[in-house]
Design a protein around this motif. Structure first.
Motif, PDB file in Angstrom:
ATOM      1  N   VAL A  32      -9.090   5.011   0.798  1.00  0.00           N
ATOM      2  CA  VAL A  32      -8.616   3.171  -0.336  1.00  0.00           C
ATOM      3  C   VAL A  32      -9.117   3.567  -1.737  1.00  0.00           C
ATOM      4  O   VAL A  32     -10.589   3.908  -2.091  1.00  0.00           O
TER       5      VAL A  32
ATOM      6  N   ALA B 119      -3.768   3.950  -0.461  1.00  0.00           N
ATOM      7  CA  ALA B 119      -4.639   4.554   0.013  1.00  0.00           C
ATOM      8  C   ALA B 119      -4.461   5.907   0.645  1.00  0.00           C
ATOM      9  O   ALA B 119      -3.389   6.290   0.181  1.00  0.00           O
TER      10      ALA B 119
ATOM     11  N   LYS C 148      -8.453  -1.552   5.017  1.00  0.00           N
ATOM     12  CA  LYS C 148      -9.357  -1.072   5.659  1.00  0.00           C
ATOM     13  C   LYS C 148      -9.289  -0.921   7.146  1.00  0.00           C
ATOM     14  O   LYS C 148      -9.159   0.091   7.839  1.00  0.00           O
TER      15      LYS C 148
ATOM     16  N   SER D   5       0.870  -1.073   0.288  1.00  0.00           N
ATOM     17  CA  SER D   5      -0.091   0.204  -0.291  1.00  0.00           C
ATOM     18  C   SER D   5       0.670   1.259   0.165  1.00  0.00           C
ATOM     19  O   SER D   5       2.158   1.587  -0.642  1.00  0.00           O
TER      20      SER D   5
END
Ligand SMILES: NC(=O)c1ccc[n+]([C@@H]2O[C@H](COP(=O)([O-])OP(=O)(O)OC[C@H]3O[C@@H](n4cnc5c(N)ncnc54)[C@H](O)[C@@H]3O)[C@@H](O)[C@H]2O)c1
Ligand SMILES: O=C(O)C(=O)C[C@]1(C(=O)O)C=C[C@@H](O)C=C1
Length: 302
Positions: free
Chosen positions: A146, A120, A161, A95
């Motif tokens: 996100v 994100a 999340k 991420s």
């Protein structure tokens, strides 16, 4: 339940060091490994015990990670990901925290073909940078957006999340393109305006540098905080989110010209109506709990 047990943070500046601190504070059993391209940053991170380990190479940092978060300027995302690509475990989730998403999604897809990438953006920060500027509560009650790519596993998205929820954030999902348009007006344009107005004031021949400093008590002072934000980070944001920023800048210039005309021709009603509308917007921002000036809101350093 913990969504990840071995988190690697690549880029140990304001956001990376805040994530490392927040993981230690709110998920104390999770192992945090850090890497930064700058040896001085690695040295500081080691000295202040930011992570369980700070490695000297990007590959060593990711070798047994189940989550790798890129916290480098948006223009450096591709290069930073390529540096650890060969050592990334096949089932690790990658991420990032970049302030714009379309270009980062493209850069990460090119650098990490076949990897699970779930971008994100925590909408939280300050004008400071570097490993000593971070704090664990930075993400508390702040949005994290996100932007999952189409076709990615729903379970993997849910883990990312949940990671942000456990750091205290409220999570929202958007497409990368929509994210970039929204943030162009709510974050990128305000920074451009702040950089401009502070530059304009300091260039005025009729006003001395010391007067700018001395009388910057009210609105101008707030602009100087924003205009102190990191030059590398913001250079990259404007270059990488070029289309959306130029689109919003065009609209802004048109609205500014309308105000200029209203002032020139003494159209007081027009000015009054515009200022009444914007005052109502400020009040709804406060009602929705997004008021940064509240002492209990997000910014309390730990
Ligand atoms: N500052 C904010 O308010 C804020 C808020 C949300 C998101 N973001 C995003 O977070 C990211 C990081 O911003 P920051 O404010 O923490 O910046 P920062 O300058 O504090 O830290 C960035 C770090 O990345 C390191 N770095 C640069 N290139 C690298 C590479 N190739 N490999 C490894 N490390 C590298 C730098 O040495 C530096 O320590 C940016 O993408 C920014 O858009 C910033
Ligand atoms: O509060 C600040 O200093 C910020 O500029 C934070 C801010 C913002 O514009 O809200 C800046 C960039 C990010 O991508 C997210 C948050």
């Amino acid at each position: 339940m913990l969504p990840f047990s071995r988190v690697t943070v690549v880029g140990l500046g304001l956001i990376g060091s805040s994530i490392a601190r927040a993981v230690k504070a709110y998920m104390p059993t999770v192992r945090v490994i850090g890497y930064d391209a700058d040896p001085e940053v690695r040295e500081i991170a080691t000295r202040i015990s930011l992570c369980d380990d700070v490695t000297d190479t990007p590959g060593a940092a990711v070798i047994d990670a189940d989550l790798v978060i890129l916290c480098v300027p948006v223009g450096a995302m591709g290069a930073a990901a390529r540096d650890f690509a060969a050592d990334l475990p096949a089932d690790a989730i990658v991420s990032d925290v970049g302030s714009c998403k379309v270009s980062v999604v493209e850069a990460l897809a090119a650098a990490l073909p076949g990897a699970i990438v779930i971008p994100a953006h925590p909408v939280a920060g300050t004008e400071n940078s570097g490993p000593e500027a971070g704090f664990a509560s930075l993400f508390q009650h702040r949005w994290c957006i996100v932007t999952p790519p189409e076709g990615v596993s729903g379970f993997a998205v849910e883990r990312v999340k949940e990671f942000w929820r456990q750091l205290g954030a409220e999570v929202e999902t958007m497409t990368p393109a929509h994210h970039d348009l929204v943030l162009a007006v709510t974050s990128h344009l305000p920074h451009l305006i702040a950089y401009t107005i502070v530059g304009t004031a300091s260039d005025l021949e009729e006003v001395t540098q010391s007067e700018v400093i001395k009388y910057s008590a009210g609105g101008f002072r707030d602009f100087t905080r924003i205009a102190a934000s990191d030059p590398t980070m913001w250079r990259d944001v404007f270059l990488e989110n070029k289309e959306a920023v130029l689109d919003m800048l065009q609209r802004f210039s048109e609205d500014l010209s309308a105000l200029q005309r209203a002032i020139r021709w003494g159209k007081g009603d027009e000015l009054f109506d515009r200022f009444t509308r914007t005052r109502a917007i400020r009040r709804s921002v406060i009602e929705q709990g997004q008021d940064d000036s509240r002492p209990d809101f997000g910014r309390a350093h730990d």
